[in-house]
Design an enzyme around this catalytic site. Sequence first.
Site, PDB file in Angstrom:
ATOM      1  N   HIS A  93      23.640  63.478 -11.467  1.00  0.00           N
ATOM      2  CA  HIS A  93      23.663  63.348 -12.934  1.00  0.00           C
ATOM      3  C   HIS A  93      25.098  63.322 -13.450  1.00  0.00           C
ATOM      4  CE1 HIS A  93      19.274  64.916 -13.595  1.00  0.00           C
ATOM      5  NE2 HIS A  93      19.322  63.687 -13.154  1.00  0.00           N
ATOM      6  N   GLU A  99      15.061  58.278  -3.251  1.00  0.00           N
ATOM      7  CA  GLU A  99      14.125  59.356  -3.611  1.00  0.00           C
ATOM      8  C   GLU A  99      13.093  59.569  -2.499  1.00  0.00           C
ATOM      9  OE1 GLU A  99      14.682  61.267  -6.194  1.00  0.00           O
ATOM     10  OE2 GLU A  99      15.472  60.097  -7.875  1.00  0.00           O
ATOM     11  N   LYS A 152       5.137  65.067  -3.512  1.00  0.00           N
ATOM     12  CA  LYS A 152       5.413  65.422  -4.912  1.00  0.00           C
ATOM     13  C   LYS A 152       4.219  66.142  -5.526  1.00  0.00           C
ATOM     14  CE  LYS A 152       7.534  64.542  -9.125  1.00  0.00           C
ATOM     15  NZ  LYS A 152       8.440  63.778  -9.932  1.00  0.00           N
ATOM     16  N   ARG A 180       1.027  64.310 -32.214  1.00  0.00           N
ATOM     17  CA  ARG A 180       0.937  65.562 -31.426  1.00  0.00           C
ATOM     18  C   ARG A 180       0.282  65.373 -30.055  1.00  0.00           C
ATOM     19  NH1 ARG A 180      -0.433  67.581 -36.624  1.00  0.00           N
ATOM     20  NH2 ARG A 180       1.406  68.496 -37.587  1.00  0.00           N
TER      21      ARG A 180
HETATM   22  P1  NAD Z   1      14.533  51.438 -14.321  1.00  0.00           P
HETATM   23  O1  NAD Z   1      13.343  51.881 -15.035  1.00  0.00           O
HETATM   24  O2  NAD Z   1      15.765  51.171 -15.092  1.00  0.00           O
HETATM   25  O3  NAD Z   1      14.155  50.132 -13.482  1.00  0.00           O
HETATM   26  C1  NAD Z   1      15.141  49.529 -12.694  1.00  0.00           C
HETATM   27  C2  NAD Z   1      15.307  48.034 -13.027  1.00  0.00           C
HETATM   28  O4  NAD Z   1      14.240  47.322 -12.425  1.00  0.00           O
HETATM   29  C3  NAD Z   1      15.257  47.715 -14.500  1.00  0.00           C
HETATM   30  O5  NAD Z   1      16.134  46.663 -14.757  1.00  0.00           O
HETATM   31  C4  NAD Z   1      13.813  47.243 -14.671  1.00  0.00           C
HETATM   32  O6  NAD Z   1      13.643  46.393 -15.778  1.00  0.00           O
HETATM   33  C5  NAD Z   1      13.600  46.501 -13.390  1.00  0.00           C
HETATM   34  N1  NAD Z   1      12.231  46.379 -12.936  1.00  0.00           N
HETATM   35  C6  NAD Z   1      11.236  47.277 -13.036  1.00  0.00           C
HETATM   36  N2  NAD Z   1      10.180  46.865 -12.328  1.00  0.00           N
HETATM   37  C7  NAD Z   1      10.506  45.667 -11.795  1.00  0.00           C
HETATM   38  C8  NAD Z   1       9.830  44.760 -10.956  1.00  0.00           C
HETATM   39  N3  NAD Z   1       8.630  45.037 -10.471  1.00  0.00           N
HETATM   40  N4  NAD Z   1      10.453  43.605 -10.634  1.00  0.00           N
HETATM   41  C9  NAD Z   1      11.713  43.358 -11.066  1.00  0.00           C
HETATM   42  N5  NAD Z   1      12.423  44.184 -11.827  1.00  0.00           N
HETATM   43  C10 NAD Z   1      11.812  45.337 -12.178  1.00  0.00           C
HETATM   44  O7  NAD Z   1      14.943  52.488 -13.184  1.00  0.00           O
HETATM   45  P2  NAD Z   1      14.105  53.356 -12.139  1.00  0.00           P
HETATM   46  O8  NAD Z   1      14.965  53.476 -10.965  1.00  0.00           O
HETATM   47  O9  NAD Z   1      12.714  52.881 -11.993  1.00  0.00           O
HETATM   48  O10 NAD Z   1      14.011  54.769 -12.863  1.00  0.00           O
HETATM   49  C11 NAD Z   1      15.167  55.514 -13.158  1.00  0.00           C
HETATM   50  C12 NAD Z   1      14.830  56.458 -14.281  1.00  0.00           C
HETATM   51  O11 NAD Z   1      13.803  57.334 -13.881  1.00  0.00           O
HETATM   52  C13 NAD Z   1      16.000  57.313 -14.702  1.00  0.00           C
HETATM   53  O12 NAD Z   1      16.072  57.328 -16.098  1.00  0.00           O
HETATM   54  C14 NAD Z   1      15.642  58.699 -14.188  1.00  0.00           C
HETATM   55  O13 NAD Z   1      16.170  59.735 -14.964  1.00  0.00           O
HETATM   56  C15 NAD Z   1      14.147  58.663 -14.266  1.00  0.00           C
HETATM   57  N6  NAD Z   1      13.471  59.575 -13.345  1.00  0.00           N
HETATM   58  C16 NAD Z   1      12.519  60.374 -13.865  1.00  0.00           C
HETATM   59  C17 NAD Z   1      11.832  61.231 -13.031  1.00  0.00           C
HETATM   60  C18 NAD Z   1      10.708  62.046 -13.578  1.00  0.00           C
HETATM   61  O14 NAD Z   1      10.201  62.916 -12.863  1.00  0.00           O
HETATM   62  N7  NAD Z   1      10.252  61.795 -14.784  1.00  0.00           N
HETATM   63  C19 NAD Z   1      12.113  61.269 -11.666  1.00  0.00           C
HETATM   64  C20 NAD Z   1      13.108  60.424 -11.168  1.00  0.00           C
HETATM   65  C21 NAD Z   1      13.783  59.577 -12.022  1.00  0.00           C
HETATM   66  N1  GLY Z   2      12.145  64.232 -10.224  1.00  0.00           N
HETATM   67  C1  GLY Z   2      12.126  65.637 -10.338  1.00  0.00           C
HETATM   68  C2  GLY Z   2      10.830  66.230 -10.741  1.00  0.00           C
HETATM   69  O1  GLY Z   2       9.890  65.535 -11.037  1.00  0.00           O
HETATM   70  O2  GLY Z   2      10.716  67.408 -10.840  1.00  0.00           O
END
Ligand code: NAD
Ligand code: GLY
Length: 360
Positions: free
Chosen positions: A249, A182, A224, A118
């Site tokens: 998306h 972003e 943000k 939880r």
């Molecule tokens: P990801 O987590 O898949 O990372 C991208 C790639 O980089 C992966 O292959 C990872 O293993 C690799 N990687 C990570 N750090 C590294 C480093 N320092 N050196 C080498 N390789 C590295 O993708 P992302 O772009 O970080 O995140 C995308 C995700 O985030 C999506 O699922 C999206 O929906 C989510 N997201 C969430 C929010 C939120 O507010 N929670 C906002 C934006 C995006």
């Molecule tokens: N990435 C969108 C949000 O955090 O609201």
Amino acid sequence: MKTLNVDLGDRSYPIYIGQHLLTQTALLTPYIVGKQVLIVTNETVAPLYLDTLLTTLSAYKSNTVVLKDGEQYKSLVTLNQIFDAALSNKLNRQLTIIALGGGVIGDMAGFAASCYQRGVNFIQIPTTLLAQVDSSVGGKTAVNHPLGKNMIGAFYQPRCVLADTSTLDTLPERELSAGIAEVIKYGVIRDAIFFEWLESNIEALLARDHQALAYAVEVSCRNKAEIVEQDEHERGMRALLNLGHTFGHAIEAACGYGVWLHGEAVAAGMCMAAELSNRLGWLPEQDMQRIIDLIARAKLPIKPPNSMTVAQFTELMAVDKKVEDGKIRLVLLKALGHALTTADFDGVIFERYLSDSCAV
Ligand code: NAD
Ligand code: GLY
């Protein structure tokens, strides 16, 4: 090092931004309750940074779970591996879960922290640019469902965010650009001065100039944090952070998760939002062109994939979280630096725009 604060009353937390922070034990220890730690990472990030983090946390009993790498593993099935690791190691409510990785790891580890027994303590250590400027801040956590992205999740804030910009040195170029999408988003939705700075510094970011990167992370996180402080649960203005995401998306889902990177899909989606806003007579041509040009200079796509159809867009956009009473709500632009969320736009122009953007 820069420190920003996300002000959410008794759930406020700091964001530390700087180089070589991963080795600084004193930054993390105030946010670890008890002695048990579960580090969630993946098979790409673990060989690069897990040992360093384990050394930094040598005073704790650290367990690790190393997940498969990729958006396609951001699922309930993978999430269960985190719970398996926690339960089989008899980790209790005094546990601190630490996300070490990009947005996929951060979103899954955060969701696991929100529901393991939880709710347990949670720390974000984002290692991609996208995660440092967006996903690690603000408490959105989720996994994907085959019928929609990020559809199963929770709002759950971390206790601190440690954005070590040195980790960006190992990031593949394509991922760096995806993160820049972003960053550009903050300029487009609410910070025209930052947008201008990006127009002058985009090549420095692509070249991984550390000062430029640290500045971009700082300004993005400040933007943000200001939004999240005013609208933590996305009842209003937080939805502006989804500029380009409704189109994006749909692109991600239509291509299959992981084929287009999230940031790439958002980049094309932002261009689509800008073009549609222009067609609606809202966004001046010159502002639209500046947005598209900057996104192209960041080596990001400015159009959806050729294979995408109007039917795919309409079907996939209809499951967006912003849909209300069956009406698609979009983040659109009145000017560079001025976005709004609205369902009040001309549907005929929208449909004509989609059919002009797709081959079929
Ligand atoms: P990801 O987590 O898949 O990372 C991208 C790639 O980089 C992966 O292959 C990872 O293993 C690799 N990687 C990570 N750090 C590294 C480093 N320092 N050196 C080498 N390789 C590295 O993708 P992302 O772009 O970080 O995140 C995308 C995700 O985030 C999506 O699922 C999206 O929906 C989510 N997201 C969430 C929010 C939120 O507010 N929670 C906002 C934006 C995006
Ligand atoms: N990435 C969108 C949000 O955090 O609201």
